[in-house]
Design an enzyme around this catalytic site. Structure first.
Site, PDB file in Angstrom:
ATOM      1  N   LYS A  37       0.847  -1.202   0.000  1.00 47.64           N
ATOM      2  CA  LYS A  37       0.000   0.000   0.000  1.00 47.64           C
ATOM      3  C   LYS A  37       0.878   1.246   0.000  1.00 47.64           C
ATOM      4  O   LYS A  37       1.694   1.443   0.908  1.00 47.64           O
ATOM      5  CB  LYS A  37      -0.919   0.012   1.225  1.00 47.64           C
ATOM      6  CG  LYS A  37      -1.835   1.227   1.261  1.00 47.64           C
ATOM      7  CD  LYS A  37      -2.870   1.127   2.366  1.00 47.64           C
ATOM      8  CE  LYS A  37      -2.395   1.646   3.689  1.00 47.64           C
ATOM      9  NZ  LYS A  37      -2.239   3.115   3.749  1.00 47.64           N
ATOM     10  N   ASP A  70     -12.504  15.218  -4.281  1.00 44.43           N
ATOM     11  CA  ASP A  70     -12.538  16.417  -5.124  1.00 44.43           C
ATOM     12  C   ASP A  70     -13.846  16.405  -5.906  1.00 44.43           C
ATOM     13  O   ASP A  70     -14.700  15.559  -5.661  1.00 44.43           O
ATOM     14  CB  ASP A  70     -11.310  16.412  -6.061  1.00 44.43           C
ATOM     15  CG  ASP A  70     -10.858  17.822  -6.404  1.00 44.43           C
ATOM     16  OD1 ASP A  70     -11.719  18.653  -6.763  1.00 44.43           O
ATOM     17  OD2 ASP A  70      -9.658  18.097  -6.310  1.00 44.43           O
ATOM     18  N   THR A 121     -10.209   6.359  10.993  1.00 45.44           N
ATOM     19  CA  THR A 121     -10.093   5.855  12.364  1.00 45.44           C
ATOM     20  C   THR A 121      -9.596   6.947  13.312  1.00 45.44           C
ATOM     21  O   THR A 121      -9.724   6.833  14.514  1.00 45.44           O
ATOM     22  CB  THR A 121      -9.159   4.623  12.423  1.00 45.44           C
ATOM     23  OG1 THR A 121      -8.032   4.878  11.593  1.00 45.44           O
ATOM     24  CG2 THR A 121      -9.855   3.375  11.966  1.00 45.44           C
TER      25      THR A 121
HETATM   26  O1  C5P Z   1       1.131   1.196  11.186  1.00 48.12           O
HETATM   27  P1  C5P Z   1      -0.308   0.768  11.113  1.00 48.12           P
HETATM   28  O2  C5P Z   1      -0.494  -0.728  11.067  1.00 48.12           O
HETATM   29  O3  C5P Z   1      -1.176   1.447  12.124  1.00 48.12           O
HETATM   30  O4  C5P Z   1      -0.757   1.305   9.653  1.00 48.12           O
HETATM   31  C1  C5P Z   1      -2.060   1.406   9.267  1.00 48.12           C
HETATM   32  C2  C5P Z   1      -2.151   1.912   7.858  1.00 48.12           C
HETATM   33  O5  C5P Z   1      -3.505   1.962   7.502  1.00 48.12           O
HETATM   34  C3  C5P Z   1      -1.588   3.319   7.632  1.00 48.12           C
HETATM   35  O6  C5P Z   1      -1.014   3.352   6.333  1.00 48.12           O
HETATM   36  C4  C5P Z   1      -2.813   4.205   7.672  1.00 48.12           C
HETATM   37  O7  C5P Z   1      -2.690   5.339   6.842  1.00 48.12           O
HETATM   38  C5  C5P Z   1      -3.871   3.273   7.094  1.00 48.12           C
HETATM   39  N1  C5P Z   1      -5.236   3.588   7.472  1.00 48.12           N
HETATM   40  C6  C5P Z   1      -5.705   3.645   8.783  1.00 48.12           C
HETATM   41  N2  C5P Z   1      -7.016   3.947   9.044  1.00 48.12           N
HETATM   42  C7  C5P Z   1      -7.860   4.175   8.037  1.00 48.12           C
HETATM   43  C8  C5P Z   1      -7.405   4.105   6.711  1.00 48.12           C
HETATM   44  C9  C5P Z   1      -6.088   3.796   6.471  1.00 48.12           C
HETATM   45  O8  C5P Z   1      -4.944   3.412   9.710  1.00 48.12           O
HETATM   46  N3  C5P Z   1      -9.131   4.422   8.293  1.00 48.12           N
END
Ligand code: C5P
Length: 240
Positions: A37, A70, A121
């Protein structure tokens, strides 16, 4: 539970500042994770070249987590550009409702799947009312409403927290992808963790997630490949 193989269920969040670090993790995790990702930090710095770097060095899928927000014409254009890059997933925001969610039709059937971000989140319950959301609507209700709109508008799935996965699955049925970040294996402690609504990999999948996004538990592990393999082992134990 859907029939995706355990490895393909694991998306690694390539949350690193630049190409050098990204190359390191692509090398270390090649053949283990199902998808990389790319978030805003990396994409803004490196541009589409970073997509090419992953494609040249890995057979894993690519998820462009750009959270597009957008006017419809601009989002449609961005989706067409992403399709040309040959990535598998891209995110759009769902806060504007159907007008943006329906842009998914632009790339339908092309191999690019549009996922709707429901409620970030990082958005707390108390901040919802300050955003003008009616007080009787909580985060879960909002996620469900946006998930249903995303499905009806032609999105492939949603990104939501593990806490909502079960309800989204019930509401939206089997043929709708649920992608869950905020994953913390039981054996991991993330220094100064900012994620609050966290679940284990198994919990997320048992509750209906198809794919999980894991960043720091793999990135910051002494043995990143070993950590990813351990997570896949846990997934295997409940899916096979
Ligand atoms: O390091 P960690 O496991 O917390 O990473 C979570 C990933 O998921 C990060 O790239 C964050 O941007 C992404 N993310 C998130 N909550 C969301 C959408 C995406 O934590 N609602």
């Amino acid at each position: 539970m859907s029939t995706i193989n355990p490895q393909d269920r694991l998306i690694f969040a390539l949350d690193v500042p630049g190409r050098k670090e990204a190359e390191h993790f692509v090398r270390v995790l090649e053949g283990v994770v199902g998808c990389f990702k790319i978030g805003l930090e990396l994409f803004v710095r490196e541009g589409p070249d970073i997509v090419k770097m992953i494609q040249d060095n890995s057979s894993a899928g690519i998820f462009l987590d750009l959270k597009l927000h957008d006017i419809p014409a601009t989002v449609r254009g961005a989706l067409r550009s992403a399709q040309k890059l040959g990535v598998q997933y891209i995110t759009v925001h769902s806060t504007e409702g159907e007008v943006i969610l329906e842009t998914a039709e632009e790339v339908k059937g092309s191999g690019l799947e549009v996922l709707a971000v429901t409620v970030l989140t990082s958005t707390s319950a108390s901040s919802l009312s300050s955003l003008g959301i009616r007080e009787d609507i909580n985060a879960t209700a909002l996620v469900l409403d946006r998930a249903v709109r995303a499905k009806n508008s032609g999105c492939s799935g949603v990104v939501c927290s593990g806490e909502e996965a079960k309800l989204v699955r019930q509401k939206c049925g089997e043929d709708f992808k649920i992608v869950v970040p905020g994953i913390r294996p039981q054996w991991v402690v993330v220094e100064g963790d900012d994620q609050s609504r966290i679940v284990t990999p198994c919990q997320a999948l048992q509750d209906g997630a198809d794919l999980i996004v894991v960043g720091r538990p793999i990135r910051d592990a002494a043995d990143s490949r070993g950590a990813a393999q351990k997570i896949i082992g846990e997934i295997q134990s409940i899916t096979e």
